[in-house]
Design an enzyme around this catalytic site. Structure first.
Site, PDB file in Angstrom:
ATOM      1  N   GLU A 276       0.836  -1.211   0.000  1.00 19.07           N
ATOM      2  CA  GLU A 276       0.000   0.000   0.000  1.00 19.07           C
ATOM      3  C   GLU A 276       0.867   1.256   0.000  1.00 19.07           C
ATOM      4  O   GLU A 276       0.736   2.109   0.883  1.00 19.07           O
ATOM      5  CB  GLU A 276      -0.892   0.010   1.246  1.00 19.07           C
ATOM      6  CG  GLU A 276      -1.795  -1.201   1.394  1.00 19.07           C
ATOM      7  CD  GLU A 276      -2.507  -1.237   2.753  1.00 19.07           C
ATOM      8  OE1 GLU A 276      -2.165  -0.436   3.647  1.00 19.07           O
ATOM      9  OE2 GLU A 276      -3.403  -2.071   2.913  1.00 19.07           O
ATOM     10  N   GLY A 278       2.086   4.960  -0.677  1.00 12.01           N
ATOM     11  CA  GLY A 278       1.470   6.230  -1.050  1.00 12.01           C
ATOM     12  C   GLY A 278       2.555   7.227  -1.386  1.00 12.01           C
ATOM     13  O   GLY A 278       2.784   7.593  -2.539  1.00 12.01           O
ATOM     14  N   CYS A 347      -3.570  33.433   9.366  1.00  6.93           N
ATOM     15  CA  CYS A 347      -3.356  34.086  10.666  1.00  6.93           C
ATOM     16  C   CYS A 347      -3.017  33.080  11.751  1.00  6.93           C
ATOM     17  O   CYS A 347      -3.794  32.860  12.693  1.00  6.93           O
ATOM     18  CB  CYS A 347      -4.582  34.902  11.028  1.00  6.93           C
ATOM     19  SG  CYS A 347      -4.798  36.214   9.841  1.00  6.93           S
TER      20      CYS A 347
HETATM   21  N1  LLP Z   1      -1.679   1.942   4.363  1.00  3.80           N
HETATM   22  C1  LLP Z   1      -2.273   2.418   5.468  1.00  3.80           C
HETATM   23  C2  LLP Z   1      -3.176   1.553   6.224  1.00  3.80           C
HETATM   24  C3  LLP Z   1      -2.017   3.740   5.885  1.00  3.80           C
HETATM   25  O1  LLP Z   1      -2.597   4.206   6.985  1.00  3.80           O
HETATM   26  C4  LLP Z   1      -1.129   4.555   5.128  1.00  3.80           C
HETATM   27  C5  LLP Z   1      -0.831   5.932   5.533  1.00  3.80           C
HETATM   28  C6  LLP Z   1      -0.552   4.014   3.961  1.00  3.80           C
HETATM   29  C7  LLP Z   1      -0.835   2.698   3.619  1.00  3.80           C
HETATM   30  C8  LLP Z   1       0.384   4.787   3.084  1.00  3.80           C
HETATM   31  O2  LLP Z   1       1.553   5.105   3.714  1.00  3.80           O
HETATM   32  P1  LLP Z   1       2.768   5.776   2.904  1.00  3.80           P
HETATM   33  O3  LLP Z   1       3.312   4.755   1.946  1.00  3.80           O
HETATM   34  O4  LLP Z   1       2.220   6.945   2.169  1.00  3.80           O
HETATM   35  O5  LLP Z   1       3.734   6.158   3.941  1.00  3.80           O
HETATM   36  N2  LLP Z   1      -0.325  12.864   6.424  1.00  3.80           N
HETATM   37  C9  LLP Z   1       0.921  12.273   6.831  1.00  3.80           C
HETATM   38  C10 LLP Z   1       1.006  10.812   6.479  1.00  3.80           C
HETATM   39  C11 LLP Z   1      -0.131  10.001   7.013  1.00  3.80           C
HETATM   40  C12 LLP Z   1      -0.075   8.553   6.603  1.00  3.80           C
HETATM   41  C13 LLP Z   1      -1.331   7.861   6.929  1.00  3.80           C
HETATM   42  N3  LLP Z   1      -1.375   6.486   6.543  1.00  3.80           N
HETATM   43  C14 LLP Z   1       2.080  13.070   6.235  1.00  3.80           C
HETATM   44  O6  LLP Z   1       1.844  14.063   5.532  1.00  3.80           O
HETATM   45  O7  LLP Z   1       3.222  12.759   6.490  1.00  3.80           O
END
Ligand code: LLP
Length: 423
Positions: A276, A278, A347
């Protein structure tokens, strides 16, 4: 490597000079590179080649329909965490069997939607969720293919707010309690406990924590199989970190090293795998372009006040994140770099992109590009301070297209209404 590079003295997205896009859509705007998205997807897919695996892009990182359509065309599946994301994945052309549904708080309505659309797997995160799903599936005469998301109690060594695999985090089912919940699952109607899921956090910059978690999963597969379970899928989550500032490169593991570690830890189990990712797919494929409004000198520092704010990119305010910033006009060799603080117009003191960055001389009207904003950028934006959500633009070679336009003021307030007593 990405495709935002200087050519003829100007920063380009692939073959398009950024001022040309700024002229067409105004500032601020997000800009995504098709070539970088394609490259990142390909690098990740190649790293896990031969593993019988699906790459389920974590839609939460970037849920623009055009981005998802591009990834779907490249063969990506989707990791979704809401009914909205599930609908979006299907709309973007992701085949339902390549969709996995994660999240601690899926509602009955969302679980029903997941069953109705026949998605590949539901990752269950608690006993109450398991029982709710069982009742819905049995009622509909269906069998839900599920994995239990285990909490392996591993600290990913990332920012506290994006760590999910420690025993005190709300996510998953304690690895110690999971075997007994698998036995419950086996007895429940409408449930096929086919797999194990794990996701320990995000922006993880060393392989050790992944390895500890995956070894725990591997051990659990062996034990569950010995107990008669037909465990055949493993969802290993996302979490691989990316460099945010140029001198970060050395500290981030490559997808290839990650793939090799996966082979070492779970490759022998003969399971179908899902990933998964991202950030590693979308992070460096997007930038936020903003225009300087004022340059303000105080006794202590020089503030560069830009037209993008924390509502447009919340990562620095929320996670103390540092994003490299480039001037759209290429610095000249003779330029003396000056320490500046880049802030937005919102702000709040937290509305700051960089505390101290060194930039060539800047004047009002100049364009700046905030890099590595393709993941958790636009998706986390809001209209705080009644600022419109910013446009998103996709570039492909010398073409560009506004894949989300800026709303008009009337559209922004269209969902609001006055009660009769205030009219
Ligand atoms: N799978 C699950 C169950 C997740 O909760 C997440 C991310 C991913 C996959 C993807 O993770 P990645 O490969 O993108 O690290 N807003 C935060 C990041 C929050 C991630 C939430 N879950 C930031 O801007 O750093």
């Amino acid at each position: 490597m990405h495709h935002f590079i200087y050519k003829n003295g100007l920063l380009h997205a692939e073959d398009v000079p950024l001022p040309q896009i700024a002229k067409a859509v105004g500032t601020p705007f997000y800009c995504y590179s098709t070539a970088t998205l394609t490259q990142q997807y390909t690098i990740f897919s190649n790293a896990i080649e031969g593993l019988n695996a699906e790459v389920c892009f974590a839609i939460k990182a970037n849920s623009n329909l055009a981005v998802l359509s591009l990834l779907a065309k490249l063969g990506a599946g989707a990791d979704v965490v809401s009914g909205g994301e599930l609908r979006l994945a299907l709309k973007a052309g992701v085949p339902s069997e390549k969709i996995v549904f994660s999240g601690v708080g899926k509602t009955e309505e969302e679980l029903r939607l997941a069953l109705d659309t026949g998605i590949g797997q539901i990752n269950v995160e608690s006993e109450p969720e398991l029982r709710t799903l069982s009742a819905i599936a049995a009622d509909a005469g269906k069998t839900a293919l599920i994995a239990l998301r285990i909490n392996p109690d591993v600290d990913p060594g990332s920012h506290d707010k994006i760590s999910t695999g420690r025993r005190t985090d709300k996510f998953g089912i304690s690895w110690k309690l999971a075997p007994s919940l698998y036995r419950t699952a086996r007895e429940l109607p409408g449930i096929d406990p086919a797999g194990i899921a794990v996701h320990i956090g995000s922006q993880i910059t060393s392989l050790g924590p992944f390895e500890s978690a995956f070894l725990r999963v591997s051990d659990m597969v062996t034990k569950l199989r010995a107990d008669g379970f037909n465990i055949r899928t493993l969802d290993l989550g996302g979490g691989l970190g990316v460099p945010y500032v140029h001198d970060d490169n050395a500290i981030v593991p490559t997808p290839k090293a990650y793939g090799d570690m996966v082979r070492r830890t779970v490759g022998h189990l003969g399971c179908k795998l899902a990933f998964e990712p991202g950030r590693i797919i979308a992070g460096n494929a997007g930038i936020l372009v903003t225009r300087v409004i004022y340059v303000k000198d105080t006794e202590d520092q020089r503030f560069i006040i830009v037209d993008a704010g924390m509502n447009d990119l919340v990562r620095p305010a929320m996670y103390d994140a540092n994003h490299d910033v480039l001037t759209v006009t290429e610095p000249r060799l003779k330029d003396v770099l000056q320490p500046v603080e880049i802030v937005g117009p919102v702000c709040e003191t937290a509305d700051r992109f960089t505390k101290e960055s060194y930039l060539p001389p800047i004047k009002p009207g100049d364009l700046l590009a905030i890099l590595t904003a393709g993941a958790y950028g636009a998706v986390m934006s809001s209209s705080y301070n009644t600022r419109p959500l910013v446009p998103e633009v996709m570039v492909r070679s010398e073409e560009f297209f506004a894949i989300r336009r800026r709303p008009h003021f009337e559209e922004m307030i269209a969902l609001e209404g006055l009660p009769p007593w205030l009219k």
